[in-house]
Design a protein around this motif. Structure first.
Motif, PDB file in Angstrom:
ATOM      1  N   GLY A   1       1.001  -1.153   0.091  1.00 22.83           N
ATOM      2  CA  GLY A   1      -0.086  -0.028  -0.103  1.00 22.83           C
ATOM      3  C   GLY A   1       0.855   1.852  -0.198  1.00 22.83           C
ATOM      4  N   GLN A   2       2.104   1.593   0.705  1.00 22.72           N
ATOM      5  CA  GLN A   2       2.581   2.355   0.835  1.00 22.72           C
ATOM      6  C   GLN A   2       3.246   2.487  -0.815  1.00 22.72           C
ATOM      7  OE1 GLN A   2       5.020   1.015   4.436  1.00 22.72           O
ATOM      8  NE2 GLN A   2       3.933   3.029   5.887  1.00 22.72           N
ATOM      9  N   GLN A   3       4.231   1.370  -0.815  1.00 25.28           N
ATOM     10  CA  GLN A   3       4.406   1.434  -2.415  1.00 25.28           C
ATOM     11  C   GLN A   3       3.240   2.145  -3.504  1.00 25.28           C
ATOM     12  OE1 GLN A   3       6.044  -2.095  -4.081  1.00 25.28           O
ATOM     13  NE2 GLN A   3       6.902  -2.969  -1.786  1.00 25.28           N
ATOM     14  N   GLN A   4       2.340   1.855  -3.291  1.00 24.29           N
ATOM     15  CA  GLN A   4       1.301   2.837  -4.386  1.00 24.29           C
ATOM     16  C   GLN A   4       0.886   3.973  -4.106  1.00 24.29           C
ATOM     17  OE1 GLN A   4       0.878   1.814  -6.904  1.00 24.29           O
ATOM     18  NE2 GLN A   4      -0.544  -0.170  -7.158  1.00 24.29           N
ATOM     19  N   ARG A   5       0.984   4.507  -2.824  1.00 27.68           N
ATOM     20  CA  ARG A   5       1.241   5.674  -2.197  1.00 27.68           C
ATOM     21  C   ARG A   5       2.562   7.044  -3.008  1.00 27.68           C
ATOM     22  NH1 ARG A   5      -1.844   6.987   2.509  1.00 27.68           N
ATOM     23  NH2 ARG A   5      -2.439   5.124   3.604  1.00 27.68           N
ATOM     24  N   VAL A   6       3.728   5.948  -3.004  1.00 23.31           N
ATOM     25  CA  VAL A   6       4.780   5.927  -3.808  1.00 23.31           C
ATOM     26  C   VAL A   6       4.493   6.620  -4.929  1.00 23.31           C
ATOM     27  CG1 VAL A   6       7.496   5.994  -3.946  1.00 23.31           C
ATOM     28  CG2 VAL A   6       6.508   5.421  -2.652  1.00 23.31           C
ATOM     29  N   ALA A   7       4.160   5.955  -6.103  1.00 25.65           N
ATOM     30  CA  ALA A   7       3.478   5.848  -7.099  1.00 25.65           C
ATOM     31  C   ALA A   7       2.839   6.449  -8.072  1.00 25.65           C
ATOM     32  CB  ALA A   7       3.083   3.861  -7.865  1.00 25.65           C
ATOM     33  N   ILE A   8       1.744   7.426  -6.434  1.00 27.72           N
ATOM     34  CA  ILE A   8       0.840   7.853  -7.102  1.00 27.72           C
ATOM     35  C   ILE A   8       1.930   9.250  -6.750  1.00 27.72           C
ATOM     36  CG2 ILE A   8      -1.399   9.385  -5.568  1.00 27.72           C
ATOM     37  CD1 ILE A   8      -2.248   6.608  -4.918  1.00 27.72           C
ATOM     38  N   ALA A   9       2.766   9.701  -5.990  1.00 28.93           N
ATOM     39  CA  ALA A   9       3.265  10.758  -5.778  1.00 28.93           C
ATOM     40  C   ALA A   9       4.431  10.839  -6.715  1.00 28.93           C
ATOM     41  CB  ALA A   9       4.021  10.779  -4.068  1.00 28.93           C
ATOM     42  N   ARG A  10       4.981   9.809  -7.284  1.00 28.22           N
ATOM     43  CA  ARG A  10       5.290  10.092  -8.511  1.00 28.22           C
ATOM     44  C   ARG A  10       5.259  11.151  -9.131  1.00 28.22           C
ATOM     45  NH1 ARG A  10       8.470   5.125 -10.495  1.00 28.22           N
ATOM     46  NH2 ARG A  10       6.807   4.063 -11.022  1.00 28.22           N
ATOM     47  N   ALA A  11       3.424  10.429  -9.346  1.00 25.25           N
ATOM     48  CA  ALA A  11       2.960  10.178 -10.670  1.00 25.25           C
ATOM     49  C   ALA A  11       2.748  12.128 -10.269  1.00 25.25           C
ATOM     50  CB  ALA A  11       1.765   9.538 -11.047  1.00 25.25           C
ATOM     51  N   LEU A  12       2.706  13.013  -9.161  1.00 29.67           N
ATOM     52  CA  LEU A  12       1.867  14.259  -8.631  1.00 29.67           C
ATOM     53  C   LEU A  12       3.233  14.992  -9.340  1.00 29.67           C
ATOM     54  CD1 LEU A  12      -0.699  13.108  -6.059  1.00 29.67           C
ATOM     55  CD2 LEU A  12      -1.094  14.576  -8.228  1.00 29.67           C
ATOM     56  N   ALA A  13       3.935  14.461  -9.307  1.00 32.24           N
ATOM     57  CA  ALA A  13       5.431  14.731  -9.317  1.00 32.24           C
ATOM     58  C   ALA A  13       5.685  15.843 -11.133  1.00 32.24           C
ATOM     59  CB  ALA A  13       6.968  14.337  -9.241  1.00 32.24           C
ATOM     60  N   GLY A  14       4.931  15.377 -11.803  1.00 34.62           N
ATOM     61  CA  GLY A  14       5.414  16.453 -13.285  1.00 34.62           C
ATOM     62  C   GLY A  14       4.761  17.364 -13.066  1.00 34.62           C
ATOM     63  N   ASP A  15       3.862  18.350 -14.199  1.00 38.27           N
ATOM     64  CA  ASP A  15       3.417  19.754 -14.199  1.00 38.27           C
ATOM     65  C   ASP A  15       2.198  18.745 -14.631  1.00 38.27           C
ATOM     66  OD1 ASP A  15       4.791  19.355 -16.139  1.00 38.27           O
ATOM     67  OD2 ASP A  15       5.257  20.988 -16.564  1.00 38.27           O
ATOM     68  N   SER A  16       1.236  17.632 -15.449  1.00 37.04           N
ATOM     69  CA  SER A  16       0.832  17.623 -15.870  1.00 37.04           C
ATOM     70  C   SER A  16      -0.673  17.727 -15.520  1.00 37.04           C
ATOM     71  CB  SER A  16       0.515  16.124 -16.801  1.00 37.04           C
ATOM     72  OG  SER A  16      -0.457  16.384 -16.806  1.00 37.04           O
ATOM     73  N   SER A  17      -1.651  18.239 -15.337  1.00 33.46           N
ATOM     74  CA  SER A  17      -2.822  18.460 -14.717  1.00 33.46           C
ATOM     75  C   SER A  17      -4.197  17.896 -14.925  1.00 33.46           C
ATOM     76  CB  SER A  17      -3.937  19.864 -15.060  1.00 33.46           C
ATOM     77  OG  SER A  17      -3.938  19.935 -16.625  1.00 33.46           O
ATOM     78  N   THR A  18      -3.405  16.061 -15.475  1.00 37.50           N
ATOM     79  CA  THR A  18      -3.633  15.229 -15.745  1.00 37.50           C
ATOM     80  C   THR A  18      -2.860  14.323 -15.014  1.00 37.50           C
ATOM     81  OG1 THR A  18      -4.703  15.831 -17.919  1.00 37.50           O
ATOM     82  CG2 THR A  18      -5.203  13.571 -17.636  1.00 37.50           C
TER      83      THR A  18
END
Length: 268
Positions: free
Chosen positions: A141-158
């Motif tokens: 579950g924590q690994q998926q949280r990291v994956a979400i954080a990584r996806a949010l790191a970009g400047d895309s709004s999607t």
């Protein structure tokens, strides 16, 4: 609605696989307009083309017919949207923070700014204080949280998510659903989320599109008018309106799959 308010646009999209004589139609035709800031959930039975549609939006695949646009342009893989898969796909030779910092580097964030933004992103997904831990030291579950954080790191709004909680236990899944709902509320990002669960769809989405059996087309397009903040998650899940919507979506999924299966059987 003006074109400036449309984050994702699909116009007559189909996707076929194979060659002449053995072509399999996976999706389409599908036409959708997704306003900026919407949380769209694609739901349907296994094999209906949900993940294919997400890959088309991400730009990982090209449609056989029709067009896909993100903010008025053809999607650029790795740039137009952050993507979270069923498995986290993290780099095990990097720490938790190192995985997020790498995404920030690819997003063009100056090196001096990365530590602060890394910690901010990890805190947003409930992982404050674990930046120095290795990937194998944290739970699934924590690994998926990291994956979400990584996806949010970009400047895309999607943000695009392909059944990211499917392999998790029920309690962890509910907690991550609640966290993702909060992230959506706080960031205002446009989100497309794939699931086969009617309950997950109703809890997360501000809009639900149910797909028919393959090739996936729109069977139901439903707006969800449930509170997005300031309500206890357990109270929401047990409310009469939530129960009604979950039943409606579940019935639509079953009906869409049954109708297409029946029509194929009759044709044969």
């Amino acid at each position: 609605m003006s074109s400036a308010e449309i984050a994702i646009a699909l116009d007559g999209v189909t996707r076929d696989y194979g060659q002449r004589g053995s072509v399999v139609s996976a999706v389409g035709p599908v036409s959708l307009s997704v306003p900026a800031g919407e949380f769209l959930v694609l739901v349907g039975a296994s094999g209906c083309g949900k993940s294919t549609l997400l890959r088309l939006i991400a730009g990982f695949e090209q449609p056989t017919l029709g067009t896909v646009e993100i903010t008025g342009r053809a999607p650029r893989p790795g740039e137009s949207a952050g993507v979270v898969f069923q498995q986290p796909r993290l780099f095990p030779w990097r720490t938790v923070g190192g995985n997020v910092e790498l995404a920030l580097r690819y997003a063009g964030v100056p090196k001096a700014d990365r530590p602060h933004l890394r910690d901010e992103l990890l805190d947003r997904v409930g992982l404050a204080g674990v930046s120095d831990r290795w990937i194998w030291e944290i739970s699934g579950g924590q690994q998926q949280r990291v994956a979400i954080a990584r996806a949010l790191a970009g400047d895309s709004s999607t943000l695009l998510l392909d059944e990211p909680f499917a392999a998790l236990d029920a309690l962890t899944r509910e907690r991550l659903q609640e966290d993702l709902r909060q992230v959506s509320h706080e960031t205002g990002r446009t989100i497309v989320f794939v699931t086969h669960s009617a309950e997950e769809a109703v809890f997360l989405g501000s809009r639900i599109v149910v797909l028919t059996d393959r090739p996936g087309t729109t069977a139901l397009d439903l707006s969800i008018d449930l509170p997005r903040s300031g309500v206890d998650a357990d109270d929401l899940r047990t409310s009469a309106e939530f129960t009604r919507l979950r039943a409606e979506v579940a019935h639509a999924v079953k009906s869409a799959a049954t109708a297409r299966h029946t029509s194929r059987k009759a044709a044969s």
